[in-house]
Motif scaffolding. Structure first.
Motif, PDB file in Angstrom:
ATOM      1  N   MET A   1       0.846  -1.173   0.000  1.00 30.29           N
ATOM      2  CA  MET A   1       0.000   0.000   0.000  1.00 30.29           C
ATOM      3  C   MET A   1       0.898   1.246   0.000  1.00 30.29           C
ATOM      4  SD  MET A   1      -2.549   1.398   3.057  1.00 30.29           S
ATOM      5  CE  MET A   1      -2.361  -0.153   3.858  1.00 30.29           C
ATOM      6  N   LYS A   2       0.594   2.185  -0.893  1.00 29.98           N
ATOM      7  CA  LYS A   2       1.356   3.434  -0.943  1.00 29.98           C
ATOM      8  C   LYS A   2       0.628   4.515  -0.146  1.00 29.98           C
ATOM      9  CE  LYS A   2       3.857   2.822  -5.215  1.00 29.98           C
ATOM     10  NZ  LYS A   2       4.408   3.495  -6.380  1.00 29.98           N
ATOM     11  N   VAL A   3       1.390   5.183   0.712  1.00 29.70           N
ATOM     12  CA  VAL A   3       0.882   6.280   1.533  1.00 29.70           C
ATOM     13  C   VAL A   3       1.784   7.474   1.270  1.00 29.70           C
ATOM     14  CG1 VAL A   3       0.415   7.068   3.883  1.00 29.70           C
ATOM     15  CG2 VAL A   3       0.032   4.666   3.286  1.00 29.70           C
ATOM     16  N   ILE A   4       1.170   8.627   0.999  1.00 34.41           N
ATOM     17  CA  ILE A   4       1.926   9.838   0.691  1.00 34.41           C
ATOM     18  C   ILE A   4       1.815  10.779   1.888  1.00 34.41           C
ATOM     19  CG2 ILE A   4       2.348  11.570  -1.086  1.00 34.41           C
ATOM     20  CD1 ILE A   4       2.084   8.660  -2.187  1.00 34.41           C
ATOM     21  N   CYS A   5       2.940  11.382   2.289  1.00 30.22           N
ATOM     22  CA  CYS A   5       2.886  12.293   3.439  1.00 30.22           C
ATOM     23  C   CYS A   5       3.567  13.620   3.117  1.00 30.22           C
ATOM     24  CB  CYS A   5       3.474  11.655   4.691  1.00 30.22           C
ATOM     25  SG  CYS A   5       5.256  11.402   4.656  1.00 30.22           S
ATOM     26  N   ALA A   6       3.155  14.647   3.856  1.00 31.58           N
ATOM     27  CA  ALA A   6       3.616  16.012   3.621  1.00 31.58           C
ATOM     28  C   ALA A   6       4.499  16.498   4.757  1.00 31.58           C
ATOM     29  CB  ALA A   6       2.415  16.950   3.495  1.00 31.58           C
ATOM     30  N   LEU A   7       5.640  17.064   4.382  1.00 30.25           N
ATOM     31  CA  LEU A   7       6.441  17.845   5.309  1.00 30.25           C
ATOM     32  C   LEU A   7       6.122  19.292   4.952  1.00 30.25           C
ATOM     33  CD1 LEU A   7       8.033  15.046   4.749  1.00 30.25           C
ATOM     34  CD2 LEU A   7       9.802  16.174   6.062  1.00 30.25           C
ATOM     35  N   LEU A   8       5.098  19.804   5.596  1.00 33.58           N
ATOM     36  CA  LEU A   8       4.554  21.116   5.264  1.00 33.58           C
ATOM     37  C   LEU A   8       5.322  22.184   6.040  1.00 33.58           C
ATOM     38  CD1 LEU A   8       2.456  22.779   3.781  1.00 33.58           C
ATOM     39  CD2 LEU A   8       0.866  22.323   5.656  1.00 33.58           C
ATOM     40  N   GLU A   9       6.014  23.026   5.303  1.00 33.78           N
ATOM     41  CA  GLU A   9       6.866  24.042   5.918  1.00 33.78           C
ATOM     42  C   GLU A   9       6.167  25.402   5.923  1.00 33.78           C
ATOM     43  OE1 GLU A   9      11.313  22.503   4.806  1.00 33.78           O
ATOM     44  OE2 GLU A   9      10.290  23.686   3.277  1.00 33.78           O
ATOM     45  N   GLN A  10       6.336  26.104   7.043  1.00 32.36           N
ATOM     46  CA  GLN A  10       5.844  27.479   7.140  1.00 32.36           C
ATOM     47  C   GLN A  10       6.614  28.180   8.251  1.00 32.36           C
ATOM     48  OE1 GLN A  10       1.533  28.983   6.840  1.00 32.36           O
ATOM     49  NE2 GLN A  10       1.884  28.870   9.015  1.00 32.36           N
ATOM     50  N   HIS A  11       7.183  29.341   7.942  1.00 28.07           N
ATOM     51  CA  HIS A  11       7.893  30.164   8.926  1.00 28.07           C
ATOM     52  C   HIS A  11       8.964  29.369   9.673  1.00 28.07           C
ATOM     53  CE1 HIS A  11       4.851  33.066   7.974  1.00 28.07           C
ATOM     54  NE2 HIS A  11       3.896  32.357   8.535  1.00 28.07           N
ATOM     55  N   GLY A  12       9.700  28.519   8.952  1.00 23.79           N
ATOM     56  CA  GLY A  12      10.789  27.774   9.560  1.00 23.79           C
ATOM     57  C   GLY A  12      10.351  26.611  10.431  1.00 23.79           C
ATOM     58  N   ARG A  13       9.101  26.244  10.357  1.00 26.32           N
ATOM     59  CA  ARG A  13       8.576  25.129  11.136  1.00 26.32           C
ATOM     60  C   ARG A  13       7.927  24.107  10.209  1.00 26.32           C
ATOM     61  NH1 ARG A  13       7.520  26.586  16.929  1.00 26.32           N
ATOM     62  NH2 ARG A  13       8.478  28.603  17.206  1.00 26.32           N
ATOM     63  N   VAL A  14       7.673  22.915  10.754  1.00 22.94           N
ATOM     64  CA  VAL A  14       7.088  21.816   9.992  1.00 22.94           C
ATOM     65  C   VAL A  14       5.849  21.312  10.733  1.00 22.94           C
ATOM     66  CG1 VAL A  14       7.496  19.528   9.009  1.00 22.94           C
ATOM     67  CG2 VAL A  14       9.386  21.136   9.212  1.00 22.94           C
ATOM     68  N   LEU A  15       4.781  21.046   9.989  1.00 27.47           N
ATOM     69  CA  LEU A  15       3.548  20.556  10.596  1.00 27.47           C
ATOM     70  C   LEU A  15       3.662  19.067  10.925  1.00 27.47           C
ATOM     71  CD1 LEU A  15       0.589  21.149  11.369  1.00 27.47           C
ATOM     72  CD2 LEU A  15      -0.038  20.386   9.071  1.00 27.47           C
ATOM     73  N   VAL A  16       3.390  18.719  12.178  1.00 34.22           N
ATOM     74  CA  VAL A  16       3.331  17.320  12.604  1.00 34.22           C
ATOM     75  C   VAL A  16       1.964  17.096  13.246  1.00 34.22           C
ATOM     76  CG1 VAL A  16       5.822  17.105  12.883  1.00 34.22           C
ATOM     77  CG2 VAL A  16       4.445  17.750  14.854  1.00 34.22           C
TER      78      VAL A  16
END
Length: 128
Positions: A1-16
């Motif tokens: 199974m393929k799962v795609i994930c985002a390292l979403l960057e904003q203002h020098g931070r990453v969404l977890v």
């Protein structure tokens, strides 16, 4: 199974995001994303999943190394993308919590096992 994930960057931070109590791997942290559906590209999957799960608009920019993770009941291929934030306010549809984490804070989270190699690659990339 393929799962795609985002390292979403904003203002020098990453969404977890923290998985909810009723999800697999409850209360562990992960990069948000979801399962690739038939007929959709990895980028389309990521845009759709972040819109559905967090009501965010994102643009995938850079594909990192996929991680193949085996657990007793399934195998996933987790495919990460560094993404740009284009709008929306976070609404937690499936997750328990979220944080905008500084890079140096990333090792401190209790990660889903499949996300750990992505954290390491991302930090190595950012350190140059």
């Amino acid at each position: 199974m393929k799962v795609i994930c985002a390292l979403l960057e904003q203002h020098g931070r990453v969404l977890v995001t923290q998985r909810s109590e009723n999800m697999r791997e409850p209360l562990l942290w992960e990069f948000p994303g979801g399962k690739l559906e038939a007929g959709e590209s990895e980028q389309e999957c990521l845009v759709r999943e972040l819109r559905e799960e967090l009501t965010l608009s994102v643009e995938p920019v850079l594909r990192l190394s996929p991680v193949v993770h085996h657990s007793p009941d399934r195998t996933i291929e987790l495919i990460p993308y560094i993404c740009m934030y284009h709008g929306g306010a976070i609404q937690l549809i499936e997750h328990r919590a979220y944080q905008w984490a500084k890079q140096d804070e990333l090792p401190n989270y209790a990660w889903c096992p499949a996300d750990l190699p992505i954290v390491q690659e991302y930090l190595a990339l950012k350190r140059g």
